[in-house]
Design an enzyme around this catalytic site. Structure first.
Site, PDB file in Angstrom:
ATOM      1  N   ASN A  94      12.345 -26.014 -61.489  1.00  0.00           N
ATOM      2  CA  ASN A  94      11.722 -25.846 -60.172  1.00  0.00           C
ATOM      3  C   ASN A  94      12.835 -25.602 -59.151  1.00  0.00           C
ATOM      4  O   ASN A  94      13.585 -26.512 -58.823  1.00  0.00           O
ATOM      5  CB  ASN A  94      10.938 -27.130 -59.845  1.00  0.00           C
ATOM      6  CG  ASN A  94      10.443 -27.171 -58.415  1.00  0.00           C
ATOM      7  OD1 ASN A  94      10.396 -26.148 -57.732  1.00  0.00           O
ATOM      8  ND2 ASN A  94      10.069 -28.356 -57.960  1.00  0.00           N
ATOM      9  N   LYS A 148      12.604 -24.923 -56.039  1.00  0.00           N
ATOM     10  CA  LYS A 148      12.278 -25.331 -54.655  1.00  0.00           C
ATOM     11  C   LYS A 148      12.634 -24.183 -53.693  1.00  0.00           C
ATOM     12  O   LYS A 148      12.476 -23.019 -54.053  1.00  0.00           O
ATOM     13  CB  LYS A 148      12.983 -26.642 -54.306  1.00  0.00           C
ATOM     14  CG  LYS A 148      12.743 -27.694 -55.396  1.00  0.00           C
ATOM     15  CD  LYS A 148      13.142 -29.068 -55.040  1.00  0.00           C
ATOM     16  CE  LYS A 148      12.837 -29.991 -56.215  1.00  0.00           C
ATOM     17  NZ  LYS A 148      13.092 -31.377 -55.955  1.00  0.00           N
ATOM     18  N   HIS A 155       3.338 -31.473 -56.459  1.00  0.00           N
ATOM     19  CA  HIS A 155       4.715 -31.968 -56.494  1.00  0.00           C
ATOM     20  C   HIS A 155       4.887 -33.006 -55.385  1.00  0.00           C
ATOM     21  O   HIS A 155       4.257 -32.894 -54.326  1.00  0.00           O
ATOM     22  CB  HIS A 155       5.695 -30.802 -56.291  1.00  0.00           C
ATOM     23  CG  HIS A 155       7.115 -31.215 -56.484  1.00  0.00           C
ATOM     24  ND1 HIS A 155       7.841 -31.828 -55.490  1.00  0.00           N
ATOM     25  CD2 HIS A 155       7.933 -31.148 -57.566  1.00  0.00           C
ATOM     26  CE1 HIS A 155       9.050 -32.109 -55.961  1.00  0.00           C
ATOM     27  NE2 HIS A 155       9.132 -31.701 -57.210  1.00  0.00           N
ATOM     28  N   GLU A 184       7.004 -33.436 -53.197  1.00  0.00           N
ATOM     29  CA  GLU A 184       7.342 -32.887 -51.871  1.00  0.00           C
ATOM     30  C   GLU A 184       6.102 -32.314 -51.194  1.00  0.00           C
ATOM     31  O   GLU A 184       5.967 -32.377 -49.969  1.00  0.00           O
ATOM     32  CB  GLU A 184       8.465 -31.846 -52.013  1.00  0.00           C
ATOM     33  CG  GLU A 184       9.795 -32.533 -52.283  1.00  0.00           C
ATOM     34  CD  GLU A 184      10.732 -31.788 -53.218  1.00  0.00           C
ATOM     35  OE1 GLU A 184      10.579 -30.567 -53.394  1.00  0.00           O
ATOM     36  OE2 GLU A 184      11.621 -32.459 -53.797  1.00  0.00           O
ATOM     37  N   GLU A 234       6.750 -37.735 -62.416  1.00  0.00           N
ATOM     38  CA  GLU A 234       7.981 -37.679 -61.631  1.00  0.00           C
ATOM     39  C   GLU A 234       7.997 -38.829 -60.634  1.00  0.00           C
ATOM     40  O   GLU A 234       7.351 -38.742 -59.572  1.00  0.00           O
ATOM     41  CB  GLU A 234       8.043 -36.362 -60.851  1.00  0.00           C
ATOM     42  CG  GLU A 234       8.041 -35.130 -61.721  1.00  0.00           C
ATOM     43  CD  GLU A 234       8.687 -33.954 -61.010  1.00  0.00           C
ATOM     44  OE1 GLU A 234       9.678 -33.444 -61.519  1.00  0.00           O
ATOM     45  OE2 GLU A 234       8.226 -33.579 -59.923  1.00  0.00           O
ATOM     46  N   GLY A 260      15.724 -35.890 -56.926  1.00  0.00           N
ATOM     47  CA  GLY A 260      16.817 -35.445 -56.074  1.00  0.00           C
ATOM     48  C   GLY A 260      17.733 -36.566 -55.613  1.00  0.00           C
ATOM     49  O   GLY A 260      18.551 -36.377 -54.715  1.00  0.00           O
ATOM     50  N   SER A 276      15.903 -36.176 -61.422  1.00  0.00           N
ATOM     51  CA  SER A 276      17.336 -36.255 -61.700  1.00  0.00           C
ATOM     52  C   SER A 276      17.706 -36.046 -63.174  1.00  0.00           C
ATOM     53  O   SER A 276      18.637 -36.677 -63.680  1.00  0.00           O
ATOM     54  CB  SER A 276      17.908 -37.579 -61.182  1.00  0.00           C
ATOM     55  OG  SER A 276      17.757 -37.650 -59.772  1.00  0.00           O
TER      56      SER A 276
HETATM   57  P1  PGA Z   1      15.459 -33.188 -59.397  1.00  0.00           P
HETATM   58  O1  PGA Z   1      14.005 -32.662 -58.965  1.00  0.00           O
HETATM   59  O2  PGA Z   1      15.667 -32.794 -60.827  1.00  0.00           O
HETATM   60  O3  PGA Z   1      16.417 -32.506 -58.455  1.00  0.00           O
HETATM   61  O4  PGA Z   1      15.441 -34.660 -59.227  1.00  0.00           O
HETATM   62  C1  PGA Z   1      12.920 -32.773 -59.843  1.00  0.00           C
HETATM   63  C2  PGA Z   1      11.705 -32.143 -59.231  1.00  0.00           C
HETATM   64  O5  PGA Z   1      11.585 -32.144 -58.007  1.00  0.00           O
HETATM   65  O6  PGA Z   1      10.817 -31.644 -59.950  1.00  0.00           O
END
Ligand code: PGA
Length: 258
Positions: A10, A12, A96, A98, A168, A174, A214
């Site tokens: 992803n 983003k 997601h 976010e 997640e 992140g 992560s």
């Molecule tokens: P990340 O993000 O691997 O940077 O933690 C995962 C995601 O948002 O799907």
């Protein structure tokens, strides 16, 4: 256990269409020997069309990061499933964290999107996960249940064959902080049990449940070996050719586990 694990990157809000094109071209060359992993790239909308031209002769797939639930209409700034299909998109990330927490997307929108995506012949990657506060107050299982019950409302048994779930934990996205093997195993087990309660044993056994938060080359072997983990949804580490392709190789070498 599913036939092939899934690794989805992803991106983003990163990479221009040109940067995305070169990135995917490089990955495709490095992934020629990968036959046992379903690899998915999820660039921003603006890069989908160009990237499809590289992917269309490969087994690698394209995902969108979001979609609107209406087929068409006066929805400034939104994108429909038809537009995504015309760009060669096969999967759509929905819900997601976010989208849920930064853009306040409620569960009923997420559900409408899941239904629209399925009815358009696309595959939703439905994201679920608890915040740190919810984990600390022992609400993880309840949150996963609420998100699954709401997100999958009205999805038929047949349609479940096209649904992918991504667990997640919000606090691990992140942040560099990963959930422990015990936490991941428990959450994936709970997720599968909830799906079994909502549908049946077969559907629960065959659904792909990805872990995200992560994931990096250094922790991906341990995570893909966790019972119930069928692949990854990756953010940061999916932006670099080396880390993304290394994780895919690690997944191929370590799944299925005994
Ligand atoms: P990340 O993000 O691997 O940077 O933690 C995962 C995601 O948002 O799907």
């Amino acid at each position: 256990m599913i036939n092939k694990p899934i690794v989805a990157g992803n991106w983003k809000m990163f990479k221009t269409p040109q940067e995305g094109f070169s990135f995917v071209e490089e990955c495709v060359n490095l992934l020629l020997k990968i036959k046992e992993v379903n690899v998915i790239f999820s660039p921003p909308f603006t890069a989908l069309f160009h990237i499809e031209s590289i992917l269309k002769h490969t087994p690698l797939a394209l995902a969108a990061q979001n979609v609107h639930y209406a087929d068409k209409g006066a929805f400034t700034g939104e994108i429909s499933t038809d537009m995504l299909s015309a760009c060669g998109v096969e999967y759509v990330i929905i819900g997601h964290s976010e989208r849920r927490h930064v853009f306040n997307e409620p569960n009923d929108w997420i559900n409408k999107k899941v239904l629209t995506v399925l009815r358009a012949g696309l595959k939703p990657i439905l994201c679920i996960g608890e915040t740190l506060e919810q984990r600390k107050s022992n609400e993880t299982q309840q949150v996963l249940k609420e998100q699954l019950v709401a997100g999958l409302a009205g999805v038929s048994e047949n349609e479940m064959a096209n649904v992918v779930i991504a667990y997640e934990p919000v606090w691990a996205i992140g942040t560099g902080e990963i959930a422990s093997v015990a936490q991941v195993t428990e959450a994936h087990g709970d997720t599968r049990n909830i799906v079994e309660d909502l549908y049946n044993h077969n559907i629960a056994r065959n659904i792909a449940i990805l872990y995200g938060g992560s994931v990096k080359p250094e922790n991906s072997e341990e995570l893909i070996k966790c019972p119930g983990v069928d692949g990854f949804l990756i953010g940061g580490a999916a932006l670099k050719v080396d880390s993304f392709t290394n994780i895919i190789k690690i997944v191929q070498d370590n799944y299925p586990k005994e």
